[in-house]
Structures are given as C-alpha cells and as structure tokens.
Design a protein around this motif. Structure first.
Motif, PDB file in Angstrom:
ATOM      1  N   GLY A 179       0.816  -1.204   0.000  1.00  0.00           N
ATOM      2  CA  GLY A 179       0.000   0.000   0.000  1.00  0.00           C
ATOM      3  C   GLY A 179       0.849   1.253   0.000  1.00  0.00           C
ATOM      4  N   ALA A 264      -3.411  -3.208   4.225  1.00  0.00           N
ATOM      5  CA  ALA A 264      -2.357  -2.504   3.485  1.00  0.00           C
ATOM      6  C   ALA A 264      -1.541  -1.661   4.462  1.00  0.00           C
ATOM      7  CB  ALA A 264      -2.969  -1.622   2.403  1.00  0.00           C
ATOM      8  N   ALA A 267       0.126   1.827   3.496  1.00  0.00           N
ATOM      9  CA  ALA A 267      -0.627   2.916   2.895  1.00  0.00           C
ATOM     10  C   ALA A 267      -0.621   4.151   3.792  1.00  0.00           C
ATOM     11  CB  ALA A 267      -2.063   2.466   2.629  1.00  0.00           C
TER      12      ALA A 267
END
Length: 602
Positions: A179, A264, A267
């Motif tokens: 991510g 993720a 991210a």
C-alpha cells in the motif's frame, strides 16, 4: 441512610363500586446525592435512521455558459439569502449549495428559473454497524517486522498476508506491495490520533462536522468533551494498522501483544470526519469530504456509512470524482438492515463499489443488505481492530469461590468496585432495591426484562449502586451483548452474566462481590462497516503494485479475481462477484499493459 418520600395520590376523580377508593401511597426513596444530574441519559432511543429530519436542502442550479463557476455560485447563494435562507455550503464545481430556508421561502425559490432541482440534505449514518496532485508516500518509517499473531481472520480470508508475507514469517517481504505510495481517505467519524496503530501513517485530515483541521473522533460543547465510539478508528486500522505498532497497548487475553495489522500496512491515511459522536452526519458533508479527498491525492475513499434513499446531488459528486483524471475509487458499505436494496452512496453505479459482509467462514451475514448493485463481499462479523484508546472494555467478576464469566455492557464506566450484593429485581424504579440499598454504596444485581438497560442502571444508581450485574434471561444468549445506550459520566462498572450464573449470584446476596472493568485498545465489531475497509485495503495493495491503473481498472480487477461463493455460482445479489482476494488481484493487475489497456471483463 436514605430518606423516603411518600406521595399521597388521591383518585377522587374516579368512580368505582362501593364509593371512592382510598388514596394510594407510592413509596419512593429519594435519589442519592449526585446521581440525578441532567447529563444522565433518558430512555433508550432507536438508532439513527433515514427518517431523521434533514439538515436543510441541497439546491442545484443551471450552469451559466462561459461563466466563472465560483462567481456563479456566489450569485446564486446571494439569491438564496435574499429569500431569507442561510447558505451552509457552496459547491462551485457542482453548481450547488446547501441551505436552510423556511417552507414559504423554499416554495418561492423553487419558482426561480435558474433552479434545476431541490432535495433534502438527508442524514447519513455509520453502517456498526466523500487531475489529483502527485501521490507520495508518507514520511514515517513503518515497521517491517511484527508477528503472525497480528493476522486477523479477516486478513487471512482476503489473502492480504500472501501479498506482503508470502512465507508467513511475520516479516514484510522486500519489494512486496504494502500500500506504500497510496493515500486512502477514510470518510467516517474521525480517528484517535494517539493510537499507535495509526499515527505513523497519518498524512492529513479535515473535520467537516466541527469545521476545523482536527478530525479527532470527539466534540466539545460548553467545555465538555464527548468522545465518539471509535467507528472511524476501527475502520482505518482495518485498512492500514501498522506492523508491530501495538506493542505496549492494552489487549484482551489471548490476543497478540502487537495488536493487529491492516490489509495494506504501508498505505497513507487521510481522515475526513463527517459523522458526529452519535454516528450521524449530513449529505453535504459527505459531498464536500469526497471532493477534499481527491484534492489531497487520495486514490481510494472508504465510506462505512450511508442512507436508505439516494440523493441526486450526492450521486453527481461521486460521478465527478470517478471521472476526474484517473478517478477516485469510492468504496461504501451496503448497509446492515438485511434487506434487498443497498444503502447510498453504495448504490451509485459504477462510481461507487458496494460492499456486503460475510463471516470468517465466508458465509453470507444475515444483516448485510444485498441487491444487483452489490460489487463484492468481505469479512464483517466479529472483526478485530483498533478502537479509541481505552474505549473498549474487559470485565471480570469475583463472586463466590471462583471467578464468574461476564461481559461488559457497551458504554459502561471503567474501574473496580467491591461491595455488598443487593438483589434489585427488574430495577424498574429506585424502590426496586428495597431497604438494603443505601447511598454508602453496594453492587446491584438486576434481572433482564421489562425496560431498557440504561433505565435499570439509572434507577439503581440513584438508589446508591456503585456497580451493576445484569442477569440474562435467555439461555442461548450466554452472557449477552448489551448496551447502556449512550455515554454518560454517571455510569458505573456494569457487566452481564448468563442465566445460570445469575441464579448462582443471587444466592450470594449480602456478601461482598467485586466488579472490575478495565480499558483495552482493540475490539471486535460487526457490520458492513467492517467489510468495507477490507476491500479498501485490497484496492490499496493493487494501486501500490500498479500506480498507473485507473480507478475503473482497479474496480474491474477486484471484481474479476473475487472468490465466487459456492451457494450460487456466478454474480448474484448476496455475494456480488464474491469475496475480495488480494493475492489474485495483485497478480492480475501485474499482467495488464501499461496504463491498464482494455478493462478486464468479469
């Protein structure tokens, strides 16, 4: 000691056989000092619904040819104000304003030839239940090492560890998509900025409720700070909780000391607060938030909220960000009423992906709304994630020779109290605890039934209870999963026990028992609100692997690689295309030509 108040209620206005009845004396103990503050909640109210009054109206006007949108919107806002209206928001790019007007003024405004349509600025609610600037990675150095114990059941079901920890050793694989480089915008109730699972990933936020730049999940009025229920924190952590970040946090027994890891974990987090501390918000806040998310470079907007009916104004906003540049991928909860027809914005095709819920075994969750708009399903039952620090509760009950299993009620106060057990029956009023109750304090045992739990709690607290035990009356429910309805500074430690345990506890009346509630930083929640961030996280992994793809390409990849259900093979109303699958989605995305090429067909 407690004083008692006798109220003689003469019923001379009633006629009965044998003459007028004698007056009836109602014996009611006076409330203990300090227990009847106005902040103590009243009777339980229903959850926020689509029938809640709208926050004014949304007015869309005709665009002027070759006119400056900002100036045109200002002119139209002035026209609204001339009719006696108050303009709340302006949306120049959408030729729209939100405003409050009297019925007469609104009727007159509708006759204005520049007005295209007017609709209610409807309320939205949390379902536990909003060319982009260059995308950059957040500057923090997220940990690459944690523990496989952080991998939740939901994480495994959507294949996330297979993407960034293929050998399952608890260490992020070098070069694997995590991510990183992708901004995910969580449009929800805000977040807990102190939670270790999230603070390193945070890159910006905005509060559309309080109109400031601090999207913390709380509000302040008259010097009193009210903290929300942690809905946005739970959602955000499901997407991108940090690897190994929870060490030192408070977890429940048996849980990994590192907490959890998100789908993720690399991210970046944008937070757009549109829901207040009661879980409600307005359509114009959602419209402004989704535009803000795209302006901040988000590739994904995650919305675990919705309303029962659609809004043409809102749909226009989501279509605009979907079609702008490579598009903003908006992912929203289908709703929790278990009915045919998804909530909105989830229902806006193709600009929003509608997400339903399954359990840890991949089976359809009965509460999940369904319909032909449904895109995907994901884990949404008993999902473990972070919450506002200390907001979740862990209970223990010591009564008799051995500890007794119990469950904390939602919104219970935290703390420990040891005192004499008093049987207060159904807790229907302050007199239920009898003369054994004193303002010096005691532990109240109350049976389930007749009235709301918060009414029972209020009554026995006013009688002097410093802790409460609720006995369930449904054998198959075990301890039960109950709530006090809303937060209050007057609640006391409150737990529930099973029918069998309750019967045993009542035999201990007059003896000392201990009720203990401690705060933890993680909790399990259910709803399509919890399913949605799983899909948002998988989308972030795909964008991380292929940042050149458009929102339309990523949507198509997620749908094509979903795990089909075995009940009804193929696309269907309850599962959509199936359970989102991260490893398969990343694999397919990597095979697409530069720029994505033709959309992969389901």
């Amino acid at each position: 000691m407690k004083r008692w108040l006798w109220l003689g209620l003469g019923l001379s206005g009633l006629v009965a056989c044998g003459g007028d009845p004698d007056p009836i004396d109602v014996v009611l103990p006076q409330a203990c000092p300090g227990t009847t503050d106005q902040s103590l909640p009243g009777t339980a109210s229903s959850a926020l619904s689509a029938q809640e009054p709208a926050d004014g109206v949304l007015i869309t006007f005709k665009p002027r040819v070759a006119a400056n949108a900002l100036a045109a919107t200002a002119d139209f806002a002035a026209a609204v104000e001339r009719e006696g209206g108050t303009v709340k928001r302006r949306f120049p790019g959408l030729h729209m304003v939100s405003a409050r007007l009297s019925p007469d003024a609104l009727a007159k405004l509708k006759q204005n030839p520049d007005v295209l349509f007017v609709e209610p600025n409807r309320r939205v609610r949390a379902s536990g239940l909003p060319t982009p600037p260059p995308v950059v990675s957040w500057q923090g150095a997220f940990s690459t090492q944690g523990s496989v114990g952080e991998y939740t059941e939901g994480l495994k079901l959507v294949q996330a560890p297979q993407v960034w920890d293929a050998n399952n050793d608890g260490i992020l694989d070098p070069g694997a998509p995590t991510g990183e480089g992708v901004k995910v915008c969580v449009i929800d109730s805000g977040w807990d900025s102190k939670h270790p699972e999230l603070k390193a990933a945070f890159v910006g936020g905005k509060d559309f409720v309080d109109r400031d730049d601090d999207p913390t999940d709380q509000s302040e009025a008259q010097g009193i700070v009210t903290v929300g229920g942690g809905h946005g924190t739970h959602v955000a952590a499901t997407i991108l909780a940090q690897f190994g970040a929870g060490s030192g946090g408070r977890v429940t027994p048996g849980q990994d000391p590192n907490g959890v890891v998100g789908v993720a974990p690399g991210a970046s987090l944008l937070v757009a607060r549109v829901l207040d501390v009661k879980g409600g918000g307005s359509t114009d806040d959602v419209i402004e938030a989704v535009q803000w998310c795209q302006s901040q470079g988000a590739r994904i907007a995650s919305l675990s909220l919705g309303a029962d009916g659609s809004s043409e104004s809102e749909q226009i906003a989501f279509e605009r960000v979907w079609n702008n540049g490579n598009g903003l991928l908006s992912i929203a909860a289908s709703g929790n009423d278990g009915t045919n027809g998804v909530a909105y914005p989830a229902g806006y095709l193709p600009s929003v992906m509608a997400v339903g819920a399954v359990n840890a075994q991949g089976e359809y969750a009965e509460f999940s709304q369904f319909g032909p708009q449904l895109s995907l399903v994901a884990p949404g039952v008993n999902v473990l994630s972070a919450t506002v620090l200390g907001a979740a509760s862990l209970s223990s009950l010591e009564a008799g020779p051995a500890p007794i299993t119990s469950s904390p009620l939602s919104f219970t106060a935290q703390g420990s109290y040891t005192g004499r057990l008093v049987n207060c029956g159904l807790g229907t009023d302050r007199a239920s605890c009898g003369e054994s109750a004193t303002c010096d304090g005691f532990v109240a045992y109350v049976d389930r039934g007749d009235i709301f739990f918060e009414e029972k709690a209020r009554n026995v607290i006013e009688a002097g209870a410093r802790a409460i035990i609720i006995g369930n009356n449904v054998p198959e429910d075990g301890d039960g999963a109950f709530t006090l309805g809303s937060a209050s500074t007057h609640w006391v430690p409150t737990v529930s026990v099973s029918l069998v345990s309750g019967a045993a506890i009542k035999k201990l009346e007059g003896q000392d028992v201990t009720v203990n509630i401690t705060g933890v930083d993680y909790q399990r929640e259910s709803g399509t609100s919890m399913a949605t961030p799983h899909v948002s996280g998988v989308a972030a992994l795909v964008f991380s692997a292929r940042p050149d793809l458009s929102a339309a390409h990523v949507r198509a990849v997620l749908e094509k690689t979903a795990l089909d259900d075995t009940e009804t093979p193929g696309v269907d109303d309850k599962y959509g295309h199936g359970i989102v699958q991260a490893a398969k989605a990343v694999e397919l995305a990597r095979t697409l030509p530069e720029g994505g090429g033709p959309l992969p067909l389901p």
